[in-house]
Design an enzyme around this catalytic site. Structure first.
Site, PDB file in Angstrom:
ATOM      1  N   HIS A   1       0.809  -1.222   0.000  1.00 24.06           N
ATOM      2  CA  HIS A   1       0.000   0.000   0.000  1.00 24.06           C
ATOM      3  C   HIS A   1       0.847   1.280   0.000  1.00 24.06           C
ATOM      4  CE1 HIS A   1      -3.478  -2.487   1.991  1.00 24.06           C
ATOM      5  NE2 HIS A   1      -3.041  -3.013   0.859  1.00 24.06           N
TER       6      HIS A   1
ATOM      7  N   GLU B   1     -13.480   1.207  -4.368  1.00 21.61           N
ATOM      8  CA  GLU B   1     -14.310   2.402  -4.351  1.00 21.61           C
ATOM      9  C   GLU B   1     -13.924   3.409  -5.427  1.00 21.61           C
ATOM     10  OE1 GLU B   1     -14.972   2.460   0.524  1.00 21.61           O
ATOM     11  OE2 GLU B   1     -13.918   4.112  -0.470  1.00 21.61           O
TER      12      GLU B   1
ATOM     13  N   TYR C   1     -12.969   9.451   4.670  1.00 13.32           N
ATOM     14  CA  TYR C   1     -13.574   8.442   3.800  1.00 13.32           C
ATOM     15  C   TYR C   1     -13.661   7.059   4.446  1.00 13.32           C
ATOM     16  CZ  TYR C   1     -14.048  12.038   0.438  1.00 13.32           C
ATOM     17  OH  TYR C   1     -14.471  13.190  -0.174  1.00 13.32           O
TER      18      TYR C   1
END
Length: 475
Positions: free
Chosen positions: A255, A348, A358
């Site tokens: 990530h 998303e 978010y």
């Protein structure tokens, strides 16, 4: 919509009491995978592949008692009076029920689209889509995991390869690697990521790169953003735009992000994932799990939302993100959209607003990669909802709005790439809502990035095989 014909049944047989799995009430308790739960509670009625047995199929999209995620969860939890569907609220926690809904959605999509072939299919030469017929042409091949693509003012294409090479493709020729690119950390998700060309490149020659680099501790790494001047075939006069503190270089190779984008006002946005530390996405003292906004030299704009807040990273524009790998500006109104990798399920598309949260990992439409529950919450006050989400995950990546003239019936549509799903999608967006999706390409390789060229054609980067493909009108 098709009529709702079937009844959702999760018992073990007509009139039989269900097998009761001990509920897992503690978040720290061992969690059974959703596949194990389904095999224990559901397979006897609905079959091992969810396609029906004593009970109806769960993959035919026909639901008598409602077809939303909330409807399916309610039927699992409460049962249906007068039918063999008994309530499972005593056997399953809300976490497990949410995971079961995701499991059903995954099976539905697999039944609808079919499984991907083990090897990439050849690209069709011509494709008839809903609004345009188009041709595919391989512009460059033999690349090694192209990650980002960007156009130079003269129409040449700048391409980053994940192992650390930056190349120019000019008039169909793949030029030798550009010299001066910093050493990158290539491990798991790491490598050379996105490219951005300064809006005034013709004046200053500035190119921006995002990549992972090693830290002082062996095996540690993080994301770094630099700016350099492209002079001939060399990247010179490099300056650092973003680099985390040495303590934030971790022995974790997941990530990293990282997508780059200049907006209409010349601000640079860049994304960094949560680096495998989920809680950091909610921590304003950490740069991870955030979208950042800076001036072109790395300075923080004074109107950023957390400027002046004690302990907060001033460059943060929005937070609560897992791993954003697509950024694009709507040409109609300047709205900023971002795609974000979910876990298993819950990829998303977000409309990103200043200072908003978010939700990751408090809310998500996905579950853990191993099929165990993550959270039962998909929404909460104060946390933003995605414009659209994809379950199962398609591993969503680069995006771009169509702004050319060669495909007039695609004007202002958003093109979305997907890695695991091996897809290129077209999304119609009206007033901040996705009103329609069309699958344009599937099964010809992992699709990493997409750009609309100055010639109005569409350029797509494939990983495995490493290709740059151009889409042009067929007629």
């Amino acid at each position: 919509m098709r009529p709702f014909l079937s009844v959702l049944v999760l018992g073990v047989g007509l009139g039989a009491a269900p097998y009761v799995l001990p509920p897992l009430q503690s978040a720290s308790a061992p969690r059974a995978s959703v596949a194990t739960i389904y095999a224990s509670l559901c397979a006897n009625c609905h079959g091992p592949t969810l396609q029906g047995g004593q009970g109806p199929s769960l993959v035919d999209a026909e639901w008598k008692h409602g077809d939303t995620d909330a409807d399916i969860a309610r039927v699992i939890r409460e049962g249906v009076a007068g039918t063999p569907m008994l309530p499972f609220r005593a056997a399953l926690t809300d976490l497990q029920i949410r995971a079961m809904v995701i499991h059903v959605r995954e099976a539905q999509e697999s039944a609808r689209l079919g499984t991907l072939p083990p090897a990439a299919l050849p690209l069709p030469a011509r494709i008839e889509s809903e609004r345009h017929a188009f041709r595919t042409e391989v512009l460059a091949d033999g690349l090694e995991t192209p990650w980002g693509i960007e156009f130079l003012p003269d129409g040449a294409l700048l391409v980053s390869e994940r192992p650390g090479r930056l190349r120019i493709i000019r008039e169909g020729q793949v030029l030798p690697p550009i010299s001066g690119v910093p050493a990158v950390w290539v491990e798991q998700d790491g490598g050379l990521f996105d490219i951005a060309v300064h809006p005034r490149f013709a004046e200053n020659g500035w190119v921006y790169l995002a990549f992972s680099e090693t830290g002082a501790e062996t095996g540690s790494s993080s994301t770094r953003i630099i700016r350099g001047t492209l002079r001939g075939n060399a990247l010179v006069d490099q300056v650092t735009i973003f680099r985390p503190a040495p303590a934030l270089y971790w022995n974790n190779n997941s990530h990293f992000g990282a997508r780059l984008l200049f907006d209409r006002d010349g601000y640079l946005f860049f994304s960094i994932g949560d680096r495998g530390h989920m809680a950091d996405a909610q921590d304003l003292a950490s740069p991870y799990g955030k979208l950042h906004r800076v001036h072109d030299d790395g300075r923080v704009p004074s109107d950023n939302p957390f400027v002046g807040r004690a302990g907060a990273v001033a460059s943060i524009w929005s937070y609560g993100h897992r791993n954003q790998q697509g950024l694009a500006i709507d040409p109609r109104n300047g709205d900023l959209y971002a795609t974000e990798h979910g876990p298993r399920g819950g990829d998303e598309l977000n409309l990103v607003r200043k200072g908003r949260n978010y939700g990751w990992p408090i809310i998500t439409y996905g579950m853990n990669d191993n099929g165990t529950p993550l959270t039962d919450r998909t929404e909460q006050d104060g946390l933003e909802q995605p414009v659209v989400y994809w379950t199962p995950s398609i591993a969503v990546s680069g995006i771009d709005f169509y702004t050319g003239s060669r495909f007039p019936r695609w004007a202002n549509d958003l093109f979305v790439t997907a890695l695991a799903g091996q897809q290129l999608r077209r999304l119609e967006i009206r007033d901040g809502r996705v009103t329609h999706q069309e699958l344009l390409l599937r099964g010809s390789g992992r699709v990493r990035d997409v750009r609309v060229g100055p010639d109005g054609l569409i350029y797509v980067a494939f990983n495995g095989p490493g290709l740059i493909v151009r889409l042009s009108p067929a007629d």
